[in-house]
Design a protein around this motif. Sequence first.
Motif, short mmCIF file in Angstrom:
data_model
loop_
_atom_site.label_atom_id
_atom_site.label_comp_id
_atom_site.label_asym_id
_atom_site.label_seq_id
_atom_site.Cartn_x
_atom_site.Cartn_y
_atom_site.Cartn_z
N SER A 173 1.60 1.89 -4.04
CA SER A 173 0.62 2.27 -3.97
C SER A 173 0.64 3.46 -4.05
O SER A 173 0.36 4.48 -4.72
CB SER A 173 -0.33 0.92 -4.02
N THR A 174 0.53 3.39 -3.02
CA THR A 174 0.48 5.96 -2.36
C THR A 174 1.31 6.70 -2.70
O THR A 174 1.34 7.33 -3.19
CB THR A 174 0.70 5.58 -1.32
N THR A 184 0.66 -0.67 -0.30
CA THR A 184 -0.11 0.02 -0.21
C THR A 184 0.89 1.29 -0.10
O THR A 184 0.51 2.06 0.08
CB THR A 184 -0.65 -0.31 1.83
#
Length: 113
Positions: free
Chosen positions: A25-26, A22
């Motif tokens: 992805s951020t 994540t």
Amino acid sequence: MEPPDHEPDPRFTLANERTYLTWLSTSLALSAGGVAMAAVSADIFVPWMRTLLAVVLVSLSALAAAMAYPRWRRVQHALRSSAPLPPPALAPLFGYGVAAVAVLALILILLSR
């Protein structure tokens, strides 16, 4: 890194891995936002402000990507040694950084109308 005391529950290991992904992805989203900000038409935003916002977003992107793996390692080590989890030290920086960029962009959009 010290040898592990015990093997952690696989659910916690996989949750740690999802958190790591994540963060990546951020990082990609922040990078895309920075590139998009740099590509905004000059008549919408003041050019220096557009560049500043793009630099902030891309800098946050680089920081997120660079800090994702060390954080994953620290959490994994804590899980294996039954130690307290490390605090999310960068979370406030990312929250306030993205909020500041959003507020500035909103102000610039409203002023350009």
